[in-house]
Design a protein around this motif. Structure first.
Motif, PDB file in Angstrom:
ATOM      1  N   UNK B   8      -0.555  -3.214  12.800  1.00 50.39           N
ATOM      2  CA  UNK B   8       0.915  -3.312  12.787  1.00 50.39           C
ATOM      3  C   UNK B   8       1.494  -2.072  12.122  1.00 50.39           C
ATOM      4  N   UNK B  10       5.078  -0.787  10.827  1.00 48.25           N
ATOM      5  CA  UNK B  10       6.507  -1.043  10.645  1.00 48.25           C
ATOM      6  C   UNK B  10       7.296   0.270  10.575  1.00 48.25           C
ATOM      7  N   UNK B  38       6.036  -5.352  20.837  1.00 45.90           N
ATOM      8  CA  UNK B  38       7.096  -4.829  19.969  1.00 45.90           C
ATOM      9  C   UNK B  38       7.879  -6.012  19.413  1.00 45.90           C
ATOM     10  N   UNK B  39       8.215  -5.939  18.152  1.00 43.60           N
ATOM     11  CA  UNK B  39       9.026  -6.987  17.535  1.00 43.60           C
ATOM     12  C   UNK B  39       9.855  -6.355  16.437  1.00 43.60           C
ATOM     13  N   UNK B  40      10.640  -7.154  15.783  1.00 40.48           N
ATOM     14  CA  UNK B  40      11.436  -6.598  14.687  1.00 40.48           C
ATOM     15  C   UNK B  40      12.394  -7.613  14.121  1.00 40.48           C
ATOM     16  N   UNK B 146       8.571  -3.455  14.412  1.00 42.85           N
ATOM     17  CA  UNK B 146       7.120  -3.576  14.271  1.00 42.85           C
ATOM     18  C   UNK B 146       6.449  -3.233  15.599  1.00 42.85           C
ATOM     19  N   UNK B 148       2.982  -3.469  17.434  1.00 42.13           N
ATOM     20  CA  UNK B 148       1.678  -4.134  17.346  1.00 42.13           C
ATOM     21  C   UNK B 148       0.755  -3.494  18.370  1.00 42.13           C
TER      22      UNK B 148
END
Lengths: 127, 153
Positions: B8, B10, B38-40, B146, B148
């Protein structure tokens, strides 16, 4: 005979912006873990605020800061397919460590909530 | 036996239209990159301007930003993706009413990584992220992105 069972392990989040860790012992009849699922009694808080680390027998499956929303399944998903598939064989006397972190992102108001880790297990009858 | 693991990365985005170049270092045991997610989340204090067409039946999904990844082993970009906010979870859902509207946290489908297969021998992945939501809102929006990166070893 192999049986498939679903286990549930809970942790309570009582304070905002804190981390909570808990270790759970699996039954010794559990031979294999086939999937995991994260859910909560307040889905929106888990979705917007949550991230977690999951270790099984000291092996890290999901590292710290892995967002909870990536392990959640909505009601649009068929019940048979809701688990995130992982595969562990010969789990033995398994131990699951769940480290959950709550972090405010401004879209939710904090209230105490429960985080539940569901585990899809294969068990074997004891002789 | 092949094992999968995720790394990961950030990235904090604070300025409208910010372009961020970054490197992801994989462990030496990594053999191949096999997936990207992809996240956040928004950082506290960020206020989003509501969708301009928020009264319309079908709402525009806001584009948060664009991500591109390149491996040092191979030419060209191996992943190009977008991070979007889903504003249409309730569209066409007949269970919604004035008291209850399906949201992403009740109705999201399962999330899976975008499958890629690329060499990870050099263990360094170059990335570029470009913010868009700040430009749309005409103000800086702070959020933590984030990335991944799933790899096999």
């Amino acid at each position: 005979m192999l049986k498939i069972v679903k286990k549930r392990y809970d942790i309570q989040i009582a304070e905002a912006n804190k981390s909570v860790s808990k270790t759970f012992e699996l039954d010794k009849t559990v031979k294999r873990i086939k999937g995991v699922l994260v859910t909560s009694d307040k889905d929106d808080l888990l979705y917007y605020r949550g991230s977690q680390k999951i270790e099984i027998n000291n092996q890290e499956y999901f590292p710290e800061n892995y967002e909870s929303k990536l392990l959640m399944s909505g009601i649009n998903v068929s019940p048979n397919e809701r688990y995130y598939k992982i595969d562990t064989t010969n789990i033995g006397n398994g131990i699951i460590k769940l480290s959950y972190t709550d972090a405010d992102d401004g879209r939710t108001t904090f209230a105490a909530y429960r985080v539940s880790l569901y585990v899809d297990c294969e068990t074997e009858d004891e002789l | 036996m092949m094992q999968e693991q995720v790394c990961i990365t950030p990235l904090a985005i604070n300025k409208a239209g910010q372009v961020k170049h970054f490197q992801i270092r994989l462990p030496k045991t990594a053999k191949k990159v096999i997936g990207v997610e992809i996240g956040g989340r928004f950082l506290n204090g960020s206020k989003l301007v509501p969708n301009i067409n928020s009264d319309a039946l079908f709402k525009r999904n806001q584009l948060v930003g664009e991500l591109k990844l390149q491996s040092c082993e191979e030419a060209n970009v191996f992943f190009a993706g977008e991070l979007r906010l889903d504003s249409n979870m309730a569209y066409g859902d007949y269970t919604k009413n004035t008291q209850w509207i399906p949201e992403v946290f009740t109705h999201q489908m399962q999330t899976f990584e975008d499958v890629v297969i690329t060499n990870a021998d050099s263990t360094v992945i170059n990335g570029m992220y470009k913010d868009n939501i700040g430009l749309q809102n005409q103000q800086s929006v702070s959020y933590l992105l984030n990335v991944y990166l799933w790899y096999s070893k």
